[in-house]
Design an enzyme around this catalytic site. Structure first.
Site, short mmCIF file in Angstrom:
data_model
loop_
_atom_site.label_atom_id
_atom_site.label_comp_id
_atom_site.label_asym_id
_atom_site.label_seq_id
_atom_site.Cartn_x
_atom_site.Cartn_y
_atom_site.Cartn_z
N MET A 22 0.80 -1.22 0.00
CA MET A 22 0.00 0.00 0.00
C MET A 22 0.84 1.27 0.00
SD MET A 22 -3.09 -0.88 -0.21
CE MET A 22 -3.92 0.65 0.21
N ASP A 133 -10.76 -1.82 12.61
CA ASP A 133 -9.62 -2.61 12.11
C ASP A 133 -8.65 -2.93 13.25
OD1 ASP A 133 -8.34 -4.02 10.13
OD2 ASP A 133 -7.20 -2.31 9.37
N PRO A 136 -3.28 -7.01 15.50
CA PRO A 136 -1.92 -6.81 16.00
C PRO A 136 -1.09 -5.86 15.14
CG PRO A 136 -2.51 -9.13 16.17
CD PRO A 136 -3.62 -8.46 15.39
#
Length: 481
Positions: A22, A133, A136
């Site tokens: 991304m 969202d 971890p």
């Protein structure tokens, strides 16, 4: 040849912290404030308008949140050749997912980190915002044990949604069954993801994992969670309730879940008590309030707008005063030399040093350390306190000094302390010389030690003549007879 920029906006790029599908995260410096920062830039073609909207949303939530366990956003903008960028706090540490990748974490560490994460998430929900969202990868753990919640880019609040077509955003493996069935996300769906994260921290795996995304989603909606063979019945009961398909049958809030989890974890009694005390000290975080004066004025009808404006001003000043009075929570690490001291905060035990993740709420400031054989240490917390290393002073101790024969003069480090028998006090720091003196006897010298009694009594010895002295006396005596 490197394509990394030398500057982004006014910020000087120092290097690359990480890169993925991304985009890239850069290490940078603010030349005006001389502050190290992290700057997130998305890759080309991601959709600048949507990304900029998400970045602005993330910055807005961060500004309203202002929580020690949430990443602080400093700026958002667009660079001509890079597109949208987000400037945030730099945390020296690693992601929680990186820690989990090395295997199951210790129950003590898990409890401490989850309390911090729960405090941050409760603050987010207190703003009327859903994170959507929790996982971890979105938790950073600093080297000093502080946890930071990050990535509010797809958060949903009460002011609308990001796009009209965003029916599901988030990470599928952490999605709640009701959301996968088409229901709206709620705080309960964030808590579901939080529970999965807790399970993964303790076991190193997810309870609905499958070979494909589709199979994982099917298991989340239709199947019971799969427990590892070594999961205790107590933990299975806690996670079973927290992962019920029906949100109404789950724990009503994160503190209730964490209390049950900490009780079920295999912890030492003092650590369990410390975590429960830390959890109990958590105070609710109030939402930032925005007064919509235009709407209020319209509803006031024919009221004098100046009078109404004055009333609104009073309300604003009142909220400002309350905001000044409220004390944000913060994270401390507390060590002592020597270690093993019990720590009390405003009379509540937090456990024994070293403590890496202490959440200090509100105006709590009275810190007290206690350790056997050492003087209690009291410390008033200051705003700048972050990592405390406190030196304990050894407490004085007493010894009984008796001699045979009695009546010997006692001195300690050259200072008189009376005559035997007596009980005298020995300073705790350093070593000290104890001396007994009685006319006609040899002096006795020793070093008193804590928890080690002196001989009772100390038998004083008469001086012995030098070798050969008796024969010489007899020789001269015979000469004059």
């Amino acid at each position: 040849m490197s394509l990394d920029p030398s500057t982004i906006g006014r910020f000087k790029v120092l290097g690359t912290l990480g890169a993925g599908a991304m985009g890239t995260v850069y290490l940078a410096e603010d030349p005006l404030l001389k502050r190290t920062l992290a700057i997130k830039v998305v890759r080309e073609g991601t959709g600048d308008a949507e990304v900029l909207l998400r970045f602005k949303r993330e910055a807005e939530i961060s500004a309203r949140l202002n929580h020690p366990n949430a990443i602080t956003i400093f700026d958002v903008g667009e660079a001509p050749e890079l597109g949208p960028y987000l400037v945030m706090e730099y945390v020296e540490g690693e992601s929680l997912s990186s820690l989990i990748s090395r295997g199951p974490m210790s129950p003590d560490e898990v409890a401490g980190l989850l309390i911090q994460a729960a405090d941050a998430l409760a603050a987010v929900h207190g703003l009327g915002v859903l994170h959507r969202d929790i996982k971890p990868e979105n938790m950073l753990v600093a080297k000093d044990g502080r946890l930071k919640l990050m990535d509010f880019g797809i958060a949903l609040g009460d002011h609308g949604r990001l796009t009209a077509t965003s029916t599901f955003l988030g990470t599928p493996a952490y999605a709640a069954p009701e959301v996968l069935n088409g229901a709206r996300a709620t705080p309960a769906s964030d808590r579901w993801a939080f529970t999965l994260m807790a399970f993964e921290m303790l076991t190193g795996q997810l309870p609905f994992a499958a070979e494909s995304v589709g199979a994982t989603l099917y298991r989340i909606v239709h199947e019971a969670p799969a427990w590892p063979s070594d999961l205790t019945p107590d933990l299975a009961a806690v996670f079973g309730k927290a992962l019920d398909k029906d949100p109404g049958k789950r724990f009503p809030d994160l503190p209730t879940f964490l209390r049950a989890l900490i009780e079920a974890l295999p912890l030492e009694p003092d650590r369990r008590a410390a975590h429960l005390a830390q959890l109990a000290s958590a105070a609710p975080v109030r939402a930032t309030t925005t007064l919509r004066l235009g709407r209020l004025h319209k509803a006031s009808g024919g009221r004098n707008p100046w009078l109404w404006g004055g009333g609104a001003l009073v309300v604003v000043l009142g909220l400002w005063f309350l905001a000044l009075r409220s004390e944000p929570s913060r994270i401390l690490s507390i060590e002592s030399k020597p270690s093993g001291a019990e720590v009390f905060l405003d009379g509540t035990s937090l456990g024994r040093t070293p403590l890496r993740q202490v959440v200090v709420k509100g105006k709590a400031d009275a810190l007290r350390l206690e350790k056997s054989d050492y003087l209690p240490l009291e410390h008033r917390l200051k705003a700048e306190d972050k990592g405390l290393v406190l030196q304990l002073q050894a407490a004085p101790f007493s010894v009984r000094v008796a001699s045979d024969p009695p009546g010997a003069a006692i001195s300690l480090d050259g200072e008189p302390r009376g005559k035997t028998p007596a009980v005298i006090e020995i300073p705790g720091e350093g070593s000290h010389q104890l001396r007994l003196h009685l006319e006609g006897y040899q002096p006795w010298v020793g070093v008193p030690e804590r928890h080690k009694a002196l001989p009772d009594p100390i038998r004083l010895q008469k001086p012995k003549g030098k070798k050969g002295e008796g024969k010489l006396r007899k020789f001269f005596k015979g000469m004059f007879q």
